[in-house]
Design an enzyme around this catalytic site. Structure first.
Site: not given
Ligand SMILES: *[C@@H]1O[C@H](CO)[C@@H](O)[C@H](O)[C@H]1NC(C)=O
Ligand SMILES: *[C@@H]1O[C@H](CO)[C@@H](O)[C@H](O)[C@H]1NC(C)=O
Length: 364
Positions: A184, A205-206, A227, A258, A260
């Site tokens: 991340d 990742d993020d 991501h 996103r 989540k």
């Protein structure tokens, strides 16, 4: 005359001696010298040098208003600390860090086994900003063992022009190169007034994971290989309120936009979020995904509204998907309201699918 000469010679010595002494005590050119700089209000951390395996840099408890200049490359030798450790921790009020000619190298490729924080070898997190206000400008961070920045309990912090590169040997970036898993870029929690601007991120990742916080700005950043720009994951008690995410590009990533949330995130909520002027390409999963069925082990398909998602504006979001068989826009909610979609144009994927938003926005 003689008296005056003595005085001036004394003054000259005093004037010359003072800064020299102060300077040497406030410049660290090796790991061992860092602790001794913490009482200074202007610190220089001057690479190149190596932080020995299993050692951490502690820059917490700095004097209010301290400036830190980081130059050269500081390499963190591979060790076996786990994810409860951070290789660097920085904290203090109105701290200004100039990293425009500095670089941290976390030796990531020596840890990367594709398992990230979920298993395999122990991997420490990289840089924790803990109860820090002020700014960091221009720092380059490469090869994070796992998460790169954790921003926790920070109120009034600007991170500007930071580069994060977690590609092995600068390989092409994208999910299929995801050896450095869970790297991340910016994980933000329990913070307010945090602004992240002009970052260049190449990771797995993020690019942003905003777990909780208010008045957060993510502007003009480039995110590649990861991501996407995420709010969440929202768990029980996590509140995100007041977010502006604008003028970002997302390239060769799983998702672009996103939100989540866990279905059972009681006491959590997401409110007042704007994503605008986002350009994407090479998106392999979803251009826009808003889900209330998230778990770390994958989506369940059963959304729950324990953490409602409200007042979400998506404006001028465009670009293209990498695969024809994935949804460009996918919303799976149980309790989502007041969404406003305008100028959404994502090509190359399946049609929009929206469940559980009331009232249903145009284009959903
Ligand atoms: C929504 O959040 C933004 C920050 O992104 C803030 O400036 C604005 O005042 C908030 N609006 C409301 C109604 O709370
Ligand atoms: C919430 O859901 C997650 C994922 O299904 C589960 O792991 C967790 O135990 C649940 N938490 C509670 C409090 O029920």
């Amino acid at each position: 005359m003689k008296f005056l000469l003595i005085i001036s010679a004394f003054a000259a010595t005093a004037v010359m001696a003072a800064p020299t002494k102060g300077l040497s005590g406030c410049v660290a050119t090796s790991y061992d010298q860092i602790a001794g700089t913490k009482a200074c209000s202007a610190i220089t951390i001057q690479g190149p040098f190596t932080v020995p395996a299993n050692k951490k840099i502690d820059l917490t408890g700095l004097k209010t208003g301290t400036t830190i200049k980081i130059t050269g490359t500081i390499t963190f030798a591979k060790g076996n600390l786990d994810g409860n450790n951070d290789l660097v921790t920085i904290g203090g009020t109105n701290i200004k860090i100039d990293g425009t000619s500095g670089k941290f190298d976390g030796s990531g490729p020596l840890y990367w086994d594709g398992k990230g924080g979920n298993g395999g070898v122990n991997k420490p997190k990289f840089v924790r900003l803990s109860k820090m206000s002020g700014s960091i400008t221009g720092l380059t961070i490469i090869n994070s063992p796992v998460h790169t920045f954790a921003v926790s309990g920070c109120h009034g912090l600007a991170l500007t022009g930071i580069t994060i590169d977690n590609r092995k040997d600068h390989a092409p970036c994208g999910p299929k190169y995801a050896l450095g898993h869970n790297t991340d870029a910016f994980d933000v929690g329990s913070s307010s007034g945090v602004t992240i601007t002009g970052a260049k991120v190449y990771n797995n990742d993020d690019c942003l994971a905003l777990n909780s916080g208010t008045n957060i700005v993510f502007n003009g950043n480039h995110c590649e290989g990861g991501h996407g720009i995420s709010i969440g994951s929202i768990k029980a008690g996590s509140v995100v309120d007041g977010v502006s995410i604008t003028g970002n590009t997302v390239v060769n990533s799983a998702n672009a936009v996103r939100i989540k949330a866990y279905a059972n995130a009681t006491g959590g909520k997401v409110n007042n979020v704007t994503y605008s002027d986002i350009t994407m390409s090479g998106i392999t999963d979803y251009g826009i995904i808003i889900q209330q069925d998230y778990t770390n082990d994958g989506a369940t398909g059963n959304p729950g509204g324990a953490a409602p998602i409200t007042n979400v504006n998506l404006y001028n979001i465009h670009g293209s998907m990498a695969k024809k068989n994935r949804q460009s826009v996918y919303i799976l909610c149980a309790k989502c309201s007041n969404f406003n979609f305008q100028k959404i144009a994502i090509t190359g994927g399946l049609a929009t699918k929206c469940t559980g938003i009331s009232p249903k926005p145009m284009g959903c």
